[in-house]
Design a protein around this motif. Structure first.
Motif, short mmCIF file in Angstrom:
data_model
loop_
_atom_site.label_atom_id
_atom_site.label_comp_id
_atom_site.label_asym_id
_atom_site.label_seq_id
_atom_site.Cartn_x
_atom_site.Cartn_y
_atom_site.Cartn_z
N GLN A 160 0.81 -1.22 0.00
CA GLN A 160 0.00 0.00 0.00
C GLN A 160 0.85 1.27 0.00
OE1 GLN A 160 -2.45 0.33 3.51
NE2 GLN A 160 -0.73 0.28 4.93
N ASP A 161 2.09 1.20 0.53
CA ASP A 161 2.89 2.42 0.65
C ASP A 161 4.36 2.06 0.83
OD1 ASP A 161 3.78 5.01 1.06
OD2 ASP A 161 2.97 5.16 3.11
N PRO A 162 5.03 1.56 -0.22
CA PRO A 162 6.40 1.09 -0.04
C PRO A 162 7.37 2.17 0.41
CG PRO A 162 5.82 1.19 -2.38
CD PRO A 162 4.55 1.38 -1.60
N GLU A 163 7.30 3.36 -0.18
CA GLU A 163 8.23 4.41 0.21
C GLU A 163 7.95 4.91 1.62
OE1 GLU A 163 10.92 4.97 -1.54
OE2 GLU A 163 10.11 3.41 -2.87
N GLY A 164 6.67 5.00 1.97
CA GLY A 164 6.32 5.42 3.31
C GLY A 164 6.78 4.42 4.36
N LEU A 165 6.61 3.12 4.07
CA LEU A 165 7.07 2.10 5.00
C LEU A 165 8.57 2.21 5.22
CD1 LEU A 165 6.78 -0.47 6.71
CD2 LEU A 165 7.01 -1.80 4.59
N LYS A 166 9.33 2.31 4.15
CA LYS A 166 10.79 2.38 4.29
C LYS A 166 11.22 3.66 5.01
CE LYS A 166 11.42 1.63 -0.11
NZ LYS A 166 12.13 1.51 -1.41
N LYS A 167 10.51 4.74 4.78
CA LYS A 167 10.81 5.98 5.49
C LYS A 167 10.60 5.80 6.99
CE LYS A 167 9.24 10.80 5.89
NZ LYS A 167 8.28 11.82 5.38
N ARG A 168 9.49 5.15 7.35
CA ARG A 168 9.20 4.95 8.77
C ARG A 168 10.14 3.91 9.38
NH1 ARG A 168 4.39 6.45 6.47
NH2 ARG A 168 3.72 4.35 5.88
N MET A 169 10.53 2.91 8.61
CA MET A 169 11.55 1.97 9.09
C MET A 169 12.85 2.70 9.40
SD MET A 169 10.98 -1.33 6.57
CE MET A 169 12.44 -2.19 7.18
N ASN A 170 13.24 3.59 8.53
CA ASN A 170 14.46 4.36 8.76
C ASN A 170 14.33 5.22 10.01
OD1 ASN A 170 17.14 5.35 7.74
ND2 ASN A 170 16.02 7.29 7.79
N GLN A 171 13.15 5.82 10.20
CA GLN A 171 12.92 6.63 11.39
C GLN A 171 13.00 5.77 12.65
OE1 GLN A 171 9.35 8.98 11.14
NE2 GLN A 171 9.70 10.03 13.09
N PHE A 172 12.42 4.58 12.58
CA PHE A 172 12.50 3.66 13.72
C PHE A 172 13.96 3.32 14.01
CE2 PHE A 172 12.89 -0.49 15.62
CZ PHE A 172 11.97 -0.47 16.65
N LEU A 173 14.72 3.00 12.96
CA LEU A 173 16.13 2.65 13.15
C LEU A 173 16.93 3.81 13.73
CD1 LEU A 173 16.71 0.64 9.85
CD2 LEU A 173 16.68 -0.29 12.18
N GLU A 174 16.59 5.04 13.35
CA GLU A 174 17.27 6.21 13.92
C GLU A 174 17.00 6.30 15.42
OE1 GLU A 174 15.80 9.49 11.69
OE2 GLU A 174 17.25 9.26 10.05
N ILE A 175 15.73 6.11 15.79
CA ILE A 175 15.38 6.17 17.22
C ILE A 175 16.09 5.05 17.98
CG2 ILE A 175 13.49 5.95 18.87
CD1 ILE A 175 11.64 7.10 16.67
N ALA A 176 16.03 3.84 17.43
CA ALA A 176 16.65 2.70 18.10
C ALA A 176 18.16 2.91 18.25
CB ALA A 176 16.36 1.42 17.32
N ALA A 177 18.80 3.43 17.21
CA ALA A 177 20.25 3.65 17.27
C ALA A 177 20.63 4.64 18.36
CB ALA A 177 20.76 4.12 15.92
N ARG A 178 19.78 5.65 18.57
CA ARG A 178 20.06 6.61 19.65
C ARG A 178 20.08 5.92 21.00
NH1 ARG A 178 16.42 10.26 16.91
NH2 ARG A 178 14.82 9.93 18.51
#
Length: 377
Positions: free
Chosen positions: A93-111
Motif C-alpha cells: 500500500q505504501d512502499p516508500e512510506g514504510l521504508k521511510k518509517r523503518m528508517n525513522q525507527f532505526l534512527e530512534i533505536a540507534a540513539r
C-alpha cells in the motif's frame, strides 16, 4: 497464455533459482559475525499504542514519541536489540512510506544503542489481514488483533508471489548494508496453523513449504551483510534432520544463524538449545518468557547467558496487544478479573517494571561478559 501470465511465470522461475542468491554463510562466517556482537538481549517489540503491525507502521498511527520513550526503557535495563514485525501489505500500500518509517525507527533505536531484527512474514493469529484502521482489542483476550502475513488468501494465490518478491527484495535490499539492522527473520513460525479461534487455512503448510525457499532466495539475492534466519518453534528432536518437516528443513539448512522459540521450563530450554547448537552455527532464541507456562527471566536467562545464546522475550510494555494475558484467554477471556501473574511484558503502561527483580537481572546479565553469569548482589 497472456503476456501478464508469461511475465509472472518468468519472474517466479527466475526468483526460485538459488544460483542468483548469495550462498548461505559458512559456519566460520556465521561465527565470525556472532563474535562481533555483544551478548544479544532484547524483546519482541510493538509499541503499547499499537494492536498489531499495521497500527505500528501505518502513517496515521505511527508513534515515534512512544517508540522513543519505550526504547529508552529498554536501554535503561541493558537491552541492545529488538525483534520487530513488518507486513507485506504495508509495502504493497505504501512502499516508500514504510521504508521511510523503518528508517525513522532505526534512527530512534540507534540513539538508544539498540539494533533491530526485522520479521518479514508471520503465520500466527488472524489469517485475513486488512490494511487501514484496525479493530479495537477484544476485551480480555491475548493478541486479539495480530495479523498473519501474507495471509491465507494471498498465500494460496501464486499470482501474488511477484508482489512478495518485490517486498522482500526492496525492503531487505534498501537496508542490506545498514549496521543498525541486526538481521532478517524471514518468516515467524512458518508452519504454525495460526492459533486463536480463527478458521485454519487448508494445506497451509504445503504452501509455506513451497514459498519459504523462494523467500530465502529473494532475500539472499540482494546480498545483505546481515544474517538471514527463520526459527524452529515446535517439536522435541530438532537435532534429527529426518524428523523435521519440509518447512523446518528449509529453516535449518538455509539460515545463516539458527534461531528458535521456547516457552517452557529451563530444562526444556537447555535441551532445545543444545539441539540447535548441534548444527555448529551460532544460536539465538527469538521468543521466550511466558511466566504462567514455566518460562521466566530468572529461570531461563542465566542458562542462555552461560551458553552464549542471544535472547529476545515476547512483549515489552503493556498495551493494546494485551499479551500480559495468557493464551487460554482465547477460550476464557479475562474480562472480569485479570490473572494474578502476567503472562508476557516487562513494563507496566506507566513505565514501571512489572517486577523490579526481573529488570535488575536483565541489566546485571547484560553488563557481564559473554558466557558469564554474575552472582546476585
Amino acid at each position: 497464455m497472456t503476456k501478464r501470465m508469461i511475465l509472472l511465470a518468468a519472474m517466479l522461475a527466475t526468483t526460485a533459482s538459488p544460483a542468483l542468491a548469495r550462498d548461505q554463510w559458512t559456519k566460520a562466517q556465521a561465527h565470525a559475525w556472532y563474535a562481533r556482537q555483544p551478548w544479544l538481549i532484547g524483546a519482541n517489540y510493538t509499541p503499547a499504542t499499537a494492536i498489531n503491525q499495521f497500527e505500528m507502521w501505518q502513517a496515521e498511527t505511527f508513534d515515534p514519541a512512544t517508540i522513543d520513550k519505550e526504547l529508552g526503557l529498554a536501554q535503561s535495563i541493558g537491552m541492545n536489540t529488538m525483534r520487530v514485525f513488518l507486513h507485506n501489505m504495508l509495502w504493497e500500500q505504501d512502499p516508500e512510506g514504510l521504508k521511510k518509517r523503518m528508517n525513522q525507527f532505526l534512527e530512534i533505536a540507534a540513539r538508544h544503542k539498540i539494533r533491530t531484527l526485522f520479521v518479514l512474514f508471520d503465520s500466527c493469529w488472524d489469517p485475513n489481514p486488512v490494511a487501514g484502521p484496525q479493530r479495537p482489542p477484544i476485551p480480555g483476550v491475548h493478541n486479539s488483533g495480530w495479523m498473519q502475513a501474507p495471509g491465507a488468501a494471498r498465500l494460496k494465490d501464486e499470482s501474488q508471489y511477484v508482489k512478495f518478491q518485490g517486498y522482500v527484495k526492496d525492503v531487505v535490499g534498501t537496508f542490506a548494508k545498514d549496521d543498525r539492522v541486526l538481521g532478517w527473520d524471514l518468516w515467524n513460525e512458518p508452519n504454525n496453523d495460526g492459533g486463536g479461534n480463527y478458521v485454519r487455512t487448508p494445506d497451509k503448510k504445503a504452501y509455506v513449504a513451497r514459498l519459504l525457499p523462494q523467500v530465502f532466495d529473494w532475500a539472499a539475492s540482494v546480498d545483505p551483510t546481515q544474517p538471514l534466519t527463520a526459527g524452529l518453534w515446535i517439536g522435541d528432536t530438532w537435532d534429527r534432520m529426518e524428523t523435521l518437516d519440509a518447512v523446518e528443513k528449509t529453516q535449518v539448512t538455509r539460515s545463516d544463524v539458527l534461531t528458535f522459540h521456547d516457552y517452557s521450563w529451563p530444562e526444556t530450554f537447555e535441551k532445545r538449545a543444545k539441539q540447535m547448537l548441534s548444527y555448529g552455527r551460532p544460536v539465538i532464541n527469538t521468543e521466550y518468557m511466558a511466566r504462567g507456562n514455566g518460562s521466566t527471566f530468572d529461570g531461563t536467562l542465566p542458562v542462555a547467558k552461560r551458553m552464549n545464546i542471544g535472547m529476545m522475550n515476547w512483549g515489552f510494555v503493556d498495551g493494546k496487544t494485551q499479551t500480559r494475558l495468557p493464551w487460554d484467554s482465547w477460550k476464557k477471556p479475562y474480562t472480569m478479573e485479570p490473572p494474578t501473574i502476567w503472562f508476557h511484558e516487562v513494563f507496566r503502561a506507566d513505565g514501571t517494571p512489572y517486577r523490579q527483580a526481573e529488570t535488575d537481572l536483565i541489566r546485571r546479565l547484560a553488563q557481564s561478559p559473554k558466557g558469564v553469569v554474575p552472582a546476585a548482589k
